[in-house]
Design a protein around this motif. Structure first.
Motif, mmCIF file in Angstrom:
data_model
loop_
_atom_site.group_PDB
_atom_site.id
_atom_site.type_symbol
_atom_site.label_atom_id
_atom_site.label_comp_id
_atom_site.label_asym_id
_atom_site.label_seq_id
_atom_site.Cartn_x
_atom_site.Cartn_y
_atom_site.Cartn_z
ATOM 1 N N GLU A 192 36.271 -66.732 -70.512
ATOM 2 C CA GLU A 192 37.250 -66.514 -69.449
ATOM 3 C C GLU A 192 38.684 -66.652 -69.937
ATOM 4 O OE1 GLU A 192 36.762 -68.598 -65.779
ATOM 5 O OE2 GLU A 192 34.661 -68.032 -65.612
ATOM 6 N N ASN A 193 38.948 -67.662 -70.777
ATOM 7 C CA ASN A 193 40.315 -67.874 -71.262
ATOM 8 C C ASN A 193 40.807 -66.699 -72.084
ATOM 9 O OD1 ASN A 193 40.630 -70.339 -70.017
ATOM 10 N ND2 ASN A 193 39.939 -71.500 -71.783
ATOM 11 N N LYS A 194 39.952 -66.175 -72.944
ATOM 12 C CA LYS A 194 40.348 -65.041 -73.772
ATOM 13 C C LYS A 194 40.597 -63.808 -72.903
ATOM 14 C CE LYS A 194 38.943 -62.466 -77.881
ATOM 15 N NZ LYS A 194 40.105 -62.652 -78.698
ATOM 16 N N LEU A 195 39.770 -63.623 -71.912
ATOM 17 C CA LEU A 195 39.928 -62.496 -71.005
ATOM 18 C C LEU A 195 41.226 -62.616 -70.210
ATOM 19 C CD1 LEU A 195 38.713 -59.915 -69.901
ATOM 20 C CD2 LEU A 195 37.348 -61.288 -68.344
ATOM 21 N N LYS A 196 41.505 -63.826 -69.713
ATOM 22 C CA LYS A 196 42.757 -64.047 -68.974
ATOM 23 C C LYS A 196 43.958 -63.799 -69.875
ATOM 24 C CE LYS A 196 41.794 -68.102 -67.158
ATOM 25 N NZ LYS A 196 41.921 -69.365 -66.421
ATOM 26 N N ASP A 197 43.886 -64.243 -71.118
ATOM 27 C CA ASP A 197 44.983 -64.023 -72.058
ATOM 28 C C ASP A 197 45.227 -62.526 -72.276
ATOM 29 O OD1 ASP A 197 45.416 -66.727 -72.356
ATOM 30 O OD2 ASP A 197 44.299 -66.881 -74.249
ATOM 31 N N GLN A 198 44.151 -61.771 -72.376
ATOM 32 C CA GLN A 198 44.286 -60.327 -72.573
ATOM 33 C C GLN A 198 44.887 -59.658 -71.336
ATOM 34 O OE1 GLN A 198 40.386 -59.016 -73.778
ATOM 35 N NE2 GLN A 198 40.768 -59.490 -75.928
ATOM 36 N N LEU A 199 44.482 -60.109 -70.168
ATOM 37 C CA LEU A 199 45.043 -59.547 -68.937
ATOM 38 C C LEU A 199 46.528 -59.887 -68.807
ATOM 39 C CD1 LEU A 199 42.098 -60.346 -66.490
ATOM 40 C CD2 LEU A 199 42.723 -58.111 -67.420
ATOM 41 N N LYS A 200 46.892 -61.124 -69.146
ATOM 42 C CA LYS A 200 48.310 -61.507 -69.108
ATOM 43 C C LYS A 200 49.114 -60.697 -70.121
ATOM 44 C CE LYS A 200 47.631 -66.053 -69.311
ATOM 45 N NZ LYS A 200 47.928 -67.482 -69.360
ATOM 46 N N GLN A 201 48.504 -60.386 -71.262
ATOM 47 C CA GLN A 201 49.175 -59.571 -72.273
ATOM 48 C C GLN A 201 49.496 -58.176 -71.720
ATOM 49 O OE1 GLN A 201 51.258 -59.580 -75.100
ATOM 50 N NE2 GLN A 201 49.775 -61.157 -75.569
ATOM 51 N N LEU A 202 48.578 -57.618 -70.948
ATOM 52 C CA LEU A 202 48.826 -56.321 -70.318
ATOM 53 C C LEU A 202 50.015 -56.406 -69.364
ATOM 54 C CD1 LEU A 202 45.206 -55.098 -69.475
ATOM 55 C CD2 LEU A 202 46.738 -54.165 -71.213
ATOM 56 N N LEU A 203 50.079 -57.480 -68.596
ATOM 57 C CA LEU A 203 51.197 -57.659 -67.674
ATOM 58 C C LEU A 203 52.516 -57.798 -68.433
ATOM 59 C CD1 LEU A 203 49.402 -60.078 -65.222
ATOM 60 C CD2 LEU A 203 50.225 -57.792 -64.647
ATOM 61 N N LYS A 204 52.494 -58.526 -69.538
ATOM 62 C CA LYS A 204 53.704 -58.690 -70.352
ATOM 63 C C LYS A 204 54.165 -57.373 -70.951
ATOM 64 C CE LYS A 204 52.797 -63.474 -71.631
ATOM 65 N NZ LYS A 204 52.413 -64.397 -72.706
ATOM 66 N N ARG A 205 53.222 -56.476 -71.189
ATOM 67 C CA ARG A 205 53.554 -55.174 -71.769
ATOM 68 C C ARG A 205 54.038 -54.176 -70.723
ATOM 69 N NH1 ARG A 205 48.433 -54.622 -75.852
ATOM 70 N NH2 ARG A 205 49.174 -56.165 -77.359
ATOM 71 N N GLY A 206 54.083 -54.606 -69.468
ATOM 72 C CA GLY A 206 54.645 -53.745 -68.439
ATOM 73 C C GLY A 206 53.659 -53.118 -67.477
ATOM 74 N N TYR A 207 52.386 -53.416 -67.631
ATOM 75 C CA TYR A 207 51.412 -52.903 -66.669
ATOM 76 C C TYR A 207 51.625 -53.615 -65.336
ATOM 77 C CZ TYR A 207 48.680 -50.500 -70.253
ATOM 78 O OH TYR A 207 48.270 -49.658 -71.253
ATOM 79 N N SER A 208 51.461 -52.898 -64.245
ATOM 80 C CA SER A 208 51.620 -53.508 -62.935
ATOM 81 C C SER A 208 50.352 -54.282 -62.574
ATOM 82 C CB SER A 208 51.874 -52.431 -61.878
ATOM 83 O OG SER A 208 50.704 -51.659 -61.674
ATOM 84 N N GLU A 209 50.471 -55.102 -61.537
ATOM 85 C CA GLU A 209 49.297 -55.841 -61.058
ATOM 86 C C GLU A 209 48.200 -54.870 -60.639
ATOM 87 O OE1 GLU A 209 49.949 -58.863 -58.083
ATOM 88 O OE2 GLU A 209 51.954 -59.225 -58.881
ATOM 89 N N ILE A 210 48.593 -53.800 -59.999
ATOM 90 C CA ILE A 210 47.615 -52.807 -59.543
ATOM 91 C C ILE A 210 46.898 -52.187 -60.732
ATOM 92 C CG2 ILE A 210 47.349 -50.587 -58.368
ATOM 93 C CD1 ILE A 210 49.734 -51.467 -56.592
ATOM 94 N N ASP A 211 47.671 -51.851 -61.780
ATOM 95 C CA ASP A 211 47.060 -51.282 -62.987
ATOM 96 C C ASP A 211 46.045 -52.250 -63.588
ATOM 97 O OD1 ASP A 211 48.595 -48.984 -62.788
ATOM 98 O OD2 ASP A 211 50.133 -49.712 -64.181
ATOM 99 N N VAL A 212 46.440 -53.508 -63.686
ATOM 100 C CA VAL A 212 45.561 -54.508 -64.289
ATOM 101 C C VAL A 212 44.299 -54.666 -63.449
ATOM 102 C CG1 VAL A 212 45.337 -56.964 -64.856
ATOM 103 C CG2 VAL A 212 47.401 -55.727 -65.494
ATOM 104 N N ARG A 213 44.465 -54.693 -62.133
ATOM 105 C CA ARG A 213 43.294 -54.815 -61.261
ATOM 106 C C ARG A 213 42.357 -53.612 -61.421
ATOM 107 N NH1 ARG A 213 43.812 -59.005 -57.815
ATOM 108 N NH2 ARG A 213 45.909 -59.727 -57.375
ATOM 109 N N ASN A 214 42.935 -52.417 -61.566
ATOM 110 C CA ASN A 214 42.116 -51.205 -61.683
ATOM 111 C C ASN A 214 41.499 -51.046 -63.069
ATOM 112 O OD1 ASN A 214 42.600 -50.452 -59.030
ATOM 113 N ND2 ASN A 214 44.385 -49.228 -59.559
ATOM 114 N N LEU A 215 42.212 -51.495 -64.101
ATOM 115 C CA LEU A 215 41.727 -51.334 -65.470
ATOM 116 C C LEU A 215 40.736 -52.412 -65.886
ATOM 117 C CD1 LEU A 215 45.070 -50.453 -67.287
ATOM 118 C CD2 LEU A 215 43.171 -48.904 -66.844
ATOM 119 N N ALA A 216 40.871 -53.569 -65.285
ATOM 120 C CA ALA A 216 40.087 -54.721 -65.736
ATOM 121 C C ALA A 216 38.625 -54.592 -65.350
ATOM 122 C CB ALA A 216 40.664 -56.000 -65.147
ATOM 123 N N MET A 217 37.807 -54.808 -66.343
ATOM 124 C CA MET A 217 36.362 -54.898 -66.118
ATOM 125 C C MET A 217 36.010 -56.380 -66.149
ATOM 126 S SD MET A 217 35.281 -51.768 -65.886
ATOM 127 C CE MET A 217 33.556 -51.731 -66.292
#
Length: 67
Positions: A3-28
């Motif tokens: 879970e921690n590694k997955l959360k870190d990767q999701l936060k990395q996407l947000l830091k790179r400029g992905y929106s919350e909606i993008d992250v929610r839609n892209l995340a498996m």
């Protein structure tokens, strides 16, 4: 994946400029992990902004003393 590694990767996407909606839609990933990652990202962002504001105010004050 842990879970921690997955959360870190999701936060990395947000830091790179992905929106919350993008992250929610892209995340498996489970919804609760995505929600936690977004919440942690927002908390980190607020903390960084507060730190930056404090440092700016301290620098402004120090410069006013030296002038």
């Amino acid at each position: 994946m842990k879970e921690n590694k997955l959360k870190d990767q999701l936060k990395q996407l947000l830091k790179r400029g992905y929106s919350e909606i993008d992250v929610r839609n892209l995340a498996m990933a489970p919804v609760h992990i995505v929600d936690q990652a977004i919440a942690e990202y927002k908390a980190d962002l607020i903390s960084e902004q507060q730190t930056s504001r404090i440092q700016h105010n301290q620098a402004s004050f120090a410069m006013s003393l030296g002038g």
